[in-house]
Scaffold this motif. Structure first.
Motif, short mmCIF file in Angstrom:
data_model
loop_
_atom_site.label_atom_id
_atom_site.label_comp_id
_atom_site.label_asym_id
_atom_site.label_seq_id
_atom_site.Cartn_x
_atom_site.Cartn_y
_atom_site.Cartn_z
N PHE A 79 9.21 7.23 17.17
CA PHE A 79 9.00 8.39 18.04
C PHE A 79 8.50 9.56 17.21
O PHE A 79 9.12 9.92 16.21
CB PHE A 79 10.31 8.79 18.73
N ILE A 80 7.38 10.13 17.62
CA ILE A 80 6.89 11.34 16.95
C ILE A 80 7.49 12.54 17.66
O ILE A 80 7.24 12.75 18.85
CB ILE A 80 5.34 11.41 17.00
N GLY A 81 8.29 13.32 16.92
CA GLY A 81 8.94 14.49 17.53
C GLY A 81 8.67 15.75 16.73
O GLY A 81 9.51 16.65 16.68
N VAL A 82 7.49 15.81 16.12
CA VAL A 82 7.16 17.00 15.30
C VAL A 82 6.68 18.14 16.20
O VAL A 82 6.43 17.95 17.39
CB VAL A 82 6.09 16.66 14.23
N GLY A 83 6.53 19.30 15.62
CA GLY A 83 6.17 20.49 16.40
C GLY A 83 4.69 20.51 16.80
O GLY A 83 3.83 19.94 16.12
N THR A 84 4.44 21.17 17.93
CA THR A 84 3.05 21.39 18.38
C THR A 84 2.93 22.89 18.71
O THR A 84 2.77 23.26 19.87
CB THR A 84 2.73 20.54 19.64
N PRO A 85 3.06 23.73 17.67
CA PRO A 85 3.13 25.19 17.92
C PRO A 85 1.81 25.76 18.41
O PRO A 85 0.77 25.12 18.30
CB PRO A 85 3.49 25.74 16.53
N PRO A 86 1.88 26.98 18.96
CA PRO A 86 0.64 27.59 19.45
C PRO A 86 -0.18 28.20 18.33
O PRO A 86 0.39 28.72 17.36
CB PRO A 86 1.14 28.70 20.39
N ARG A 87 -1.49 28.14 18.47
CA ARG A 87 -2.36 28.90 17.57
C ARG A 87 -2.50 30.32 18.11
O ARG A 87 -2.08 30.59 19.23
CB ARG A 87 -3.75 28.25 17.51
N GLU A 88 -3.12 31.20 17.34
CA GLU A 88 -3.34 32.59 17.76
C GLU A 88 -3.92 32.68 19.17
O GLU A 88 -3.50 33.51 19.97
CB GLU A 88 -4.36 33.25 16.82
N SER A 92 -3.16 24.54 21.29
CA SER A 92 -2.13 23.76 20.60
C SER A 92 -2.54 23.45 19.16
O SER A 92 -3.63 22.93 18.93
CB SER A 92 -1.98 22.43 21.33
N ASP A 93 -1.66 23.73 18.22
CA ASP A 93 -1.91 23.35 16.83
C ASP A 93 -1.36 21.93 16.64
O ASP A 93 -0.15 21.70 16.64
CB ASP A 93 -1.18 24.34 15.91
N LEU A 94 -2.27 20.99 16.48
CA LEU A 94 -1.87 19.58 16.40
C LEU A 94 -1.82 19.06 14.97
O LEU A 94 -1.80 17.86 14.74
CB LEU A 94 -2.82 18.73 17.25
N SER A 95 -1.79 19.98 14.00
CA SER A 95 -1.87 19.53 12.61
C SER A 95 -0.67 18.67 12.19
O SER A 95 -0.81 17.73 11.42
CB SER A 95 -2.04 20.73 11.66
N GLN A 96 0.53 18.99 12.73
CA GLN A 96 1.71 18.17 12.36
C GLN A 96 1.56 16.76 12.93
O GLN A 96 1.93 15.77 12.29
CB GLN A 96 3.00 18.81 12.88
N ILE A 97 0.99 16.68 14.13
CA ILE A 97 0.76 15.37 14.76
C ILE A 97 -0.25 14.58 13.92
O ILE A 97 -0.07 13.39 13.66
CB ILE A 97 0.22 15.56 16.20
N GLU A 98 -1.30 15.28 13.51
CA GLU A 98 -2.35 14.61 12.70
C GLU A 98 -1.77 14.08 11.41
O GLU A 98 -1.97 12.93 11.03
CB GLU A 98 -3.46 15.60 12.36
N THR A 99 -1.00 14.93 10.71
CA THR A 99 -0.43 14.53 9.42
C THR A 99 0.42 13.28 9.56
O THR A 99 0.27 12.32 8.79
CB THR A 99 0.42 15.69 8.84
N VAL A 100 1.34 13.29 10.55
CA VAL A 100 2.21 12.12 10.65
C VAL A 100 1.44 10.89 11.14
O VAL A 100 1.77 9.77 10.75
CB VAL A 100 3.48 12.36 11.52
#
Ligand code: NAD
Length: 421
Positions: A79-88, A92-100
């Motif tokens: 299960f991917i449960g990393v953050g998807t915080p907002p950009r300015e 959606s900032d999907l960088s954590q999703i990309e990394t994992v």
């Protein structure tokens, strides 16, 4: 089942602990070894009622690691449960999703069994198909739905009642394309004995956004009517109690006040607006939902100024967390309210039962008190979060502006203003 949970924040830690309680073997994957050590010793890395007990009770079924590959190889589902915080700009900032996804893909390369990857994080429709799967396929050299499975399983729990919400959810949503992953998730959730809604990947992703957007809309709608009610001398709380009795409408998330905060509603509504804009669609309702929500804290300060000029006066703030029973301050209403107070030249005295440490990191210079009653010595008091203990304070002789409808304050304060009542 052997399950990996990537991300040990609010969603990851609750999901993992609840699956462990259901009898599954859990490997928590995190970046912060301190948090992992806490989990390992049966302590929650976040404030969430009941989570410590659940982690402690299921210690034998829980292990932790910083190595995604190790977790993926030793489990059948991740299960991917990393953050998807907002950009300015709200997107959606999907960088954590990309990394994992890169790390999971690499791990899949040497994993001979059929492994299913599940997006539990809130991701915009199309993210799994257009971002996660291409990364997984490239890194693993394998084909999705043939060599490994991918699914969407958005989370609907509420911080503060997360464990109860997990076990008594209104529904589980499973988005899947391959039968194996669909069956695996269905088997996993079946013991909860709750409705399971099975659909496509994109539909499942959209259900989460549409749900949050609708709940946020209910709140802003109530606030718009509530602002009018106040002007007309009508108690908006009674109005929405009456309206909510209609089973087509339902009373939940239908209270007036200073609006919604938290890590989900503002972020997800803004992400949906930005996503629609990128597709050339104008979201008139959702734009207004955010506009109304941004205005409610301003109303609170305007009501305060009707009674007192905050310049060089001490203003007390009761509650910093975005809601009771959590230490989460992401997009909490206290943030714009305190910023406005500081801008107006006020000295700000605050109290929250659990969120003061988190708040101090953003606002180190406020006067943090050790009790709620200390806040009541201020020249005026703003009620920002409806913590239960604020219902037991002595408000006699006080000037109170209430954003959350604390009845005792309403009955006792010398001067009392509700934001919408
Ligand atoms: P969070 O910030 O509390 O937790 C995210 C965790 O992911 C952090 O602990 C972070 O360290 C970890 N992480 C990031 N990159 C990592 C990596 N490469 N390897 C290992 N760990 C990594 O966020 P959250 O509130 O738990 O939300 C997670 C997702 O769930 C978001 O998409 C959110 O929208 C969604 N969601 C949250 C809630 C809620 O109530 N908080 C409810 C429903 C859905």
């Amino acid at each position: 089942m052997k399950i990996s949970i990537i991300g040990t924040g609010y969603i990851g830690s609750v999901t993992g602990a609840c699956f462990a309680e259901m009898g599954h073997q859990i490997i928590f994957v995190g970046r912060d070894t301190k948090k992992l050590d806490l989990i390992k010793s049966g302590k929650s890395p976040i404030f969430e009622p009941g989570l410590d007990q659940l982690l402690l009770k299921n210690q034998e079924r829980i292990t932790t690691t910083t190595d995604i590959a190790d977790a993926v190889r030793n489990t059948e589902i991740t299960f991917i449960g990393v953050g998807t915080p907002p950009r300015e700009d709200g997107s959606s900032d999907l960088s954590q999703i990309e990394t994992v996804s890169h790390s999971i893909g690499k791990a899949l390369r040497s994993d001979s069994k059929y492994h299913t990857i599940v997006a539990k994080s809130t991701v915009l429709p199309g993210t799994i198909e257009d971002l996660i799967i291409p990364i997984l396929e490239k890194e693993s050299g394998k084909k999705a739905f043939i060599d490994f499975g991918v699914a969407s399983n958005p989370e609907f729990l509420k911080e503060g009642t997360a464990i109860e919400d997990f076990f008594k959810t209104d529904r589980v949503v499973i988005g899947a394309q391959d039968q194996k992953s669909r069956d695996l998730l269905e088997k996993l959730y079946k013991p909860l004995n709750v409705p399971i809604f099975k659909t496509t990947l994109r539909t499942s992703e959209m259900i989460k956004f549409a749900s949050n957007a609708f709940l946020a809309t209910k709140i802003s709608f109530a606030n718009e009517i509530g602002n009018l009610c106040k002007e007309l001398g009508i108690d908006s709380y009674s109005v929405f109690e009456g309206v909510g009795l209609d089973t087509r409408i339902n009373p939940k998330f239908f209270r007036t006040g200073i609006g919604f905060g938290g890590s989900c509603f503002p972020k997800d509504v803004c992400a949906l607006i930005a996503h629609a804009k990128s597709k050339g669609i104008t979201t008139k309702v959702l734009n207004s939902v955010m506009e109304i929500n941004d205005d409610q804290p301003k109303r609170m300060i305007a009501l305060l100024k009707k009674h007192i000029n905050p310049k060089n006066r001490t203003i007390g703030v009761l509650g910093l967390a975005f809601k009771p029973d959590t230490d989460d301050i992401r997009k909490a209403r206290a943030i714009p309210i305190i910023n406005m107070l500081l801008k107006a030249g006020a000295r700000v005295k605050v109290y929250d039962p659990v969120a003061m440490d988190n708040f101090r990191q953003q606002f180190p210079d406020l006067h943090y008190t050790s009790s709620a009653s200390e806040v009541l010595t201020a020249d005026a008091v703003l009620i920002v979060t409806e913590w239960k203990e604020f219902e037991n304070l002595d408000y006699h002789g006080k000037l109170v502006i209430d954003g959350r409808r604390v009845e005792k304050a309403r009955n006792e304060a010398a001067i009392y203003e509700g934001v919408c009542w």
